[in-house]
Design a protein around this motif. Structure first.
Motif, PDB file in Angstrom:
ATOM      1  N   ARG A  69      17.539  -9.037  -3.869  1.00  0.00           N
ATOM      2  CA  ARG A  69      16.690 -10.229  -3.830  1.00  0.00           C
ATOM      3  C   ARG A  69      16.532 -10.828  -5.237  1.00  0.00           C
ATOM      4  O   ARG A  69      16.511 -12.052  -5.394  1.00  0.00           O
ATOM      5  CB  ARG A  69      15.321  -9.877  -3.250  1.00  0.00           C
ATOM      6  N   LYS A  70      16.429  -9.972  -6.232  1.00  0.00           N
ATOM      7  CA  LYS A  70      16.332 -10.466  -7.607  1.00  0.00           C
ATOM      8  C   LYS A  70      17.615 -11.184  -8.024  1.00  0.00           C
ATOM      9  O   LYS A  70      17.570 -12.254  -8.648  1.00  0.00           O
ATOM     10  CB  LYS A  70      16.043  -9.313  -8.565  1.00  0.00           C
ATOM     11  N   GLU A  71      18.743 -10.585  -7.663  1.00  0.00           N
ATOM     12  CA  GLU A  71      20.033 -11.196  -8.006  1.00  0.00           C
ATOM     13  C   GLU A  71      20.184 -12.553  -7.324  1.00  0.00           C
ATOM     14  O   GLU A  71      20.827 -13.455  -7.870  1.00  0.00           O
ATOM     15  CB  GLU A  71      21.174 -10.270  -7.583  1.00  0.00           C
ATOM     16  N   GLN A  72      19.584 -12.704  -6.160  1.00  0.00           N
ATOM     17  CA  GLN A  72      19.657 -13.972  -5.426  1.00  0.00           C
ATOM     18  C   GLN A  72      18.594 -14.973  -5.889  1.00  0.00           C
ATOM     19  O   GLN A  72      18.441 -16.035  -5.289  1.00  0.00           O
ATOM     20  CB  GLN A  72      19.505 -13.703  -3.930  1.00  0.00           C
ATOM     21  N   LYS A  73      17.849 -14.601  -6.924  1.00  0.00           N
ATOM     22  CA  LYS A  73      16.853 -15.484  -7.557  1.00  0.00           C
ATOM     23  C   LYS A  73      15.647 -15.771  -6.666  1.00  0.00           C
ATOM     24  O   LYS A  73      15.019 -16.826  -6.760  1.00  0.00           O
ATOM     25  CB  LYS A  73      17.494 -16.812  -7.993  1.00  0.00           C
ATOM     26  N   HIS A  74      15.309 -14.840  -5.793  1.00  0.00           N
ATOM     27  CA  HIS A  74      14.089 -14.971  -5.005  1.00  0.00           C
ATOM     28  C   HIS A  74      12.914 -14.395  -5.792  1.00  0.00           C
ATOM     29  O   HIS A  74      13.089 -13.600  -6.712  1.00  0.00           O
ATOM     30  CB  HIS A  74      14.226 -14.243  -3.675  1.00  0.00           C
ATOM     31  N   SER A  75      11.693 -14.778  -5.400  1.00  0.00           N
ATOM     32  CA  SER A  75      10.497 -14.321  -6.123  1.00  0.00           C
ATOM     33  C   SER A  75       9.803 -13.150  -5.443  1.00  0.00           C
ATOM     34  O   SER A  75       8.802 -12.641  -5.946  1.00  0.00           O
ATOM     35  CB  SER A  75       9.496 -15.472  -6.264  1.00  0.00           C
ATOM     36  N   PHE A  76      10.325 -12.733  -4.292  1.00  0.00           N
ATOM     37  CA  PHE A  76       9.692 -11.622  -3.579  1.00  0.00           C
ATOM     38  C   PHE A  76      10.726 -10.891  -2.736  1.00  0.00           C
ATOM     39  O   PHE A  76      11.845 -11.388  -2.494  1.00  0.00           O
ATOM     40  CB  PHE A  76       8.557 -12.123  -2.672  1.00  0.00           C
ATOM     41  N   CYS A  77      10.336  -9.716  -2.279  1.00  0.00           N
ATOM     42  CA  CYS A  77      11.149  -8.948  -1.343  1.00  0.00           C
ATOM     43  C   CYS A  77      10.200  -8.275  -0.363  1.00  0.00           C
ATOM     44  O   CYS A  77       9.291  -7.552  -0.763  1.00  0.00           O
ATOM     45  CB  CYS A  77      11.975  -7.881  -2.075  1.00  0.00           C
ATOM     46  N   LYS A  78      10.412  -8.553   0.913  1.00  0.00           N
ATOM     47  CA  LYS A  78       9.614  -7.900   1.943  1.00  0.00           C
ATOM     48  C   LYS A  78      10.499  -6.958   2.750  1.00  0.00           C
ATOM     49  O   LYS A  78      11.558  -7.349   3.225  1.00  0.00           O
ATOM     50  CB  LYS A  78       8.971  -8.919   2.889  1.00  0.00           C
ATOM     51  N   ILE A  79      10.027  -5.725   2.878  1.00  0.00           N
ATOM     52  CA  ILE A  79      10.717  -4.708   3.665  1.00  0.00           C
ATOM     53  C   ILE A  79       9.846  -4.365   4.864  1.00  0.00           C
ATOM     54  O   ILE A  79       8.637  -4.180   4.735  1.00  0.00           O
ATOM     55  CB  ILE A  79      10.953  -3.420   2.842  1.00  0.00           C
ATOM     56  N   GLN A  80      10.460  -4.262   6.017  1.00  0.00           N
ATOM     57  CA  GLN A  80       9.735  -3.842   7.214  1.00  0.00           C
ATOM     58  C   GLN A  80      10.346  -2.549   7.728  1.00  0.00           C
ATOM     59  O   GLN A  80      11.563  -2.440   7.855  1.00  0.00           O
ATOM     60  CB  GLN A  80       9.809  -4.916   8.283  1.00  0.00           C
ATOM     61  N   ILE A  81       9.492  -1.563   8.009  1.00  0.00           N
ATOM     62  CA  ILE A  81       9.989  -0.267   8.474  1.00  0.00           C
ATOM     63  C   ILE A  81       9.126   0.253   9.610  1.00  0.00           C
ATOM     64  O   ILE A  81       7.965  -0.133   9.764  1.00  0.00           O
ATOM     65  CB  ILE A  81      10.008   0.782   7.342  1.00  0.00           C
ATOM     66  N   TYR A  82       9.719   1.137  10.407  1.00  0.00           N
ATOM     67  CA  TYR A  82       8.986   1.835  11.458  1.00  0.00           C
ATOM     68  C   TYR A  82       8.793   3.307  11.087  1.00  0.00           C
ATOM     69  O   TYR A  82       8.484   4.132  11.932  1.00  0.00           O
ATOM     70  CB  TYR A  82       9.742   1.747  12.788  1.00  0.00           C
ATOM     71  N   PHE A  83       8.984   3.608   9.797  1.00  0.00           N
ATOM     72  CA  PHE A  83       8.884   4.979   9.322  1.00  0.00           C
ATOM     73  C   PHE A  83       7.620   5.175   8.520  1.00  0.00           C
ATOM     74  O   PHE A  83       6.968   4.218   8.107  1.00  0.00           O
ATOM     75  CB  PHE A  83      10.094   5.337   8.451  1.00  0.00           C
ATOM     76  N   GLN A  84       7.293   6.416   8.263  1.00  0.00           N
ATOM     77  CA  GLN A  84       6.110   6.732   7.465  1.00  0.00           C
ATOM     78  C   GLN A  84       6.489   6.787   5.995  1.00  0.00           C
ATOM     79  O   GLN A  84       7.392   7.498   5.596  1.00  0.00           O
ATOM     80  CB  GLN A  84       5.524   8.077   7.897  1.00  0.00           C
ATOM     81  N   LEU A  85       5.796   6.015   5.194  1.00  0.00           N
ATOM     82  CA  LEU A  85       6.017   6.007   3.756  1.00  0.00           C
ATOM     83  C   LEU A  85       4.680   5.705   3.097  1.00  0.00           C
ATOM     84  O   LEU A  85       4.016   4.729   3.433  1.00  0.00           O
ATOM     85  CB  LEU A  85       7.042   4.936   3.379  1.00  0.00           C
ATOM     86  N   ASN A  86       4.259   6.545   2.167  1.00  0.00           N
ATOM     87  CA  ASN A  86       2.951   6.347   1.553  1.00  0.00           C
ATOM     88  C   ASN A  86       3.086   5.778   0.146  1.00  0.00           C
ATOM     89  O   ASN A  86       4.185   5.655  -0.410  1.00  0.00           O
ATOM     90  CB  ASN A  86       2.140   7.660   1.541  1.00  0.00           C
ATOM     91  N   SER A  87       1.943   5.440  -0.451  1.00  0.00           N
ATOM     92  CA  SER A  87       1.938   4.777  -1.764  1.00  0.00           C
ATOM     93  C   SER A  87       2.484   5.674  -2.871  1.00  0.00           C
ATOM     94  O   SER A  87       3.074   5.186  -3.833  1.00  0.00           O
ATOM     95  CB  SER A  87       0.510   4.325  -2.109  1.00  0.00           C
ATOM     96  N   GLU A  88       2.298   6.987  -2.746  1.00  0.00           N
ATOM     97  CA  GLU A  88       2.824   7.895  -3.752  1.00  0.00           C
ATOM     98  C   GLU A  88       4.349   7.872  -3.766  1.00  0.00           C
ATOM     99  O   GLU A  88       4.975   7.891  -4.824  1.00  0.00           O
ATOM    100  CB  GLU A  88       2.328   9.318  -3.489  1.00  0.00           C
ATOM    101  N   GLN A  89       4.938   7.828  -2.577  1.00  0.00           N
ATOM    102  CA  GLN A  89       6.396   7.749  -2.508  1.00  0.00           C
ATOM    103  C   GLN A  89       6.897   6.409  -3.027  1.00  0.00           C
ATOM    104  O   GLN A  89       7.905   6.331  -3.731  1.00  0.00           O
ATOM    105  CB  GLN A  89       6.848   7.974  -1.063  1.00  0.00           C
ATOM    106  N   LEU A  90       6.183   5.341  -2.690  1.00  0.00           N
ATOM    107  CA  LEU A  90       6.588   4.013  -3.159  1.00  0.00           C
ATOM    108  C   LEU A  90       6.421   3.849  -4.658  1.00  0.00           C
ATOM    109  O   LEU A  90       7.043   2.985  -5.265  1.00  0.00           O
ATOM    110  CB  LEU A  90       5.789   2.940  -2.418  1.00  0.00           C
ATOM    111  N   ALA A  91       5.594   4.691  -5.277  1.00  0.00           N
ATOM    112  CA  ALA A  91       5.398   4.626  -6.723  1.00  0.00           C
ATOM    113  C   ALA A  91       6.697   4.947  -7.459  1.00  0.00           C
ATOM    114  O   ALA A  91       6.852   4.616  -8.640  1.00  0.00           O
ATOM    115  CB  ALA A  91       4.292   5.585  -7.154  1.00  0.00           C
ATOM    116  N   GLN A  92       7.643   5.565  -6.758  1.00  0.00           N
ATOM    117  CA  GLN A  92       8.936   5.878  -7.362  1.00  0.00           C
ATOM    118  C   GLN A  92       9.776   4.624  -7.554  1.00  0.00           C
ATOM    119  O   GLN A  92      10.732   4.620  -8.324  1.00  0.00           O
ATOM    120  CB  GLN A  92       9.685   6.884  -6.493  1.00  0.00           C
ATOM    121  N   VAL A  93       9.444   3.572  -6.819  1.00  0.00           N
ATOM    122  CA  VAL A  93      10.141   2.304  -6.978  1.00  0.00           C
ATOM    123  C   VAL A  93       9.506   1.555  -8.132  1.00  0.00           C
ATOM    124  O   VAL A  93       8.293   1.343  -8.165  1.00  0.00           O
ATOM    125  CB  VAL A  93      10.059   1.462  -5.688  1.00  0.00           C
ATOM    126  N   GLU A  94      10.318   1.131  -9.072  1.00  0.00           N
ATOM    127  CA  GLU A  94       9.789   0.543 -10.303  1.00  0.00           C
ATOM    128  C   GLU A  94       9.421  -0.925 -10.121  1.00  0.00           C
ATOM    129  O   GLU A  94       9.917  -1.815 -10.786  1.00  0.00           O
ATOM    130  CB  GLU A  94      10.808   0.714 -11.429  1.00  0.00           C
TER     131      GLU A  94
END
Length: 262
Positions: A69-94
């Motif tokens: 999304r950054k390479e395509q010059k967008h200002s945001f990225c939205k991900i939709q999932i049906y899985f369990q993912l918590n904020s601690e795990q997402l903290a690994q994404v910079e």
């Protein structure tokens, strides 16, 4: 703990609902939805991660989608999932991240006749542009932010052709006993599965039975068109879900919307 949404029919209906307005591109385990005419609308420009074998793979896919999304010059990225993912795990994404949880609520059709609705108001399916202007008025109720108002107007303008096309999304208006519009709601049906969406009752008319009447009429239309399941999606932080539970909707699962902005 996040309750995963496993109903395949509902997932299929969700996909085809989005495809009424957005283009779909499948690549591996992701499906990217894009609406070139409304690129700033998050719900029509997102990546659905349809499956994942592990949390590590899921995080890797998310990171790749953010970079794309950054390479395509967008200002945001939205991900939709049906899985369990918590904020601690997402903290690994910079990236700074926000998480939104939506619940899927399925109606128990055996309770349809038990719903008590008003008899002094009417619900009609929108068939012309004049009625769509009334829907826009409801959505802009009490709004003063010019940027948001412009966004809503663009969104409704984009949906005009969808609402007025056969076999796509239908929208309905509710009028009170004085013939004043008080609410609106959408209905989409795919292969016998009906989705209720975009439910609005103007603030001064809430808790008076108009919302119940509006939803019951949409369910009646859905059943008459052969629907065997009726569901809706509600943000878990909003109070409307309490109304849905009282009507006879039952929670069957959740999805996460993971939102990055830069």
């Amino acid at each position: 703990m996040l309750k995963t949404m496993n109903d395949r029919q509902v997932k299929q209906c969700e996909k085809y609902y989005t495809k009424c307005m957005a283009d779909e591109k499948k690549e591996g385990k992701v499906i990217r939805f894009t609406d070139e005419r409304l690129l700033d609308m998050y719900d029509l420009n997102f990546t659905l991660i349809a499956e994942s074998d592990s949390q590590e793979e899921l995080l890797d896919i998310i990171e790749r989608e953010v970079l794309l999304r950054k390479e395509q010059k967008h200002s945001f990225c939205k991900i939709q999932i049906y899985f369990q993912l918590n904020s601690e795990q997402l903290a690994q994404v910079e990236q700074q991240v926000e998480i939104e949880t939506d619940g899927f609520y399925l109606f128990d059709l055996s309770k349809f006749d038990h719903i008590r609705s008003r008899t002094d108001c009417k619900v009609i399916k929108v068939t012309n542009l004049s009625q769509l202007k009334e829907k826009l008025m409801i959505e802009l109720e009490d709004e003063t932010d010019p940027d948001y108002m412009a966004f809503v107007e663009n969104k409704e303008k984009r949906k005009e052709e969808v609402y007025l096309s056969e076999g796509k999304i239908n929208t309905y208006l509710c009028y009170d006993e004085t013939n004043q519009v008080v609410g609106s709601c959408d209905l989409f049906i795919h292969q016998g599965i009906a989705k209720i969406e975009d439910f609005h009752i103007i603030s001064e008319e809430q808790r008076k039975g108009y919302g119940t009447t509006l939803i019951k009429e949409l369910m009646k239309d859905a059943i008459e068109q052969g629907a065997t399941k009726v569901y809706l999606v509600a943000n878990e932080d909003e109070t409307a879900k309490e109304m849905y539970l009282k009507l006879g909707f039952e929670k069957i699962g959740e999805q996460q919307g993971i939102f990055f902005q830069w």
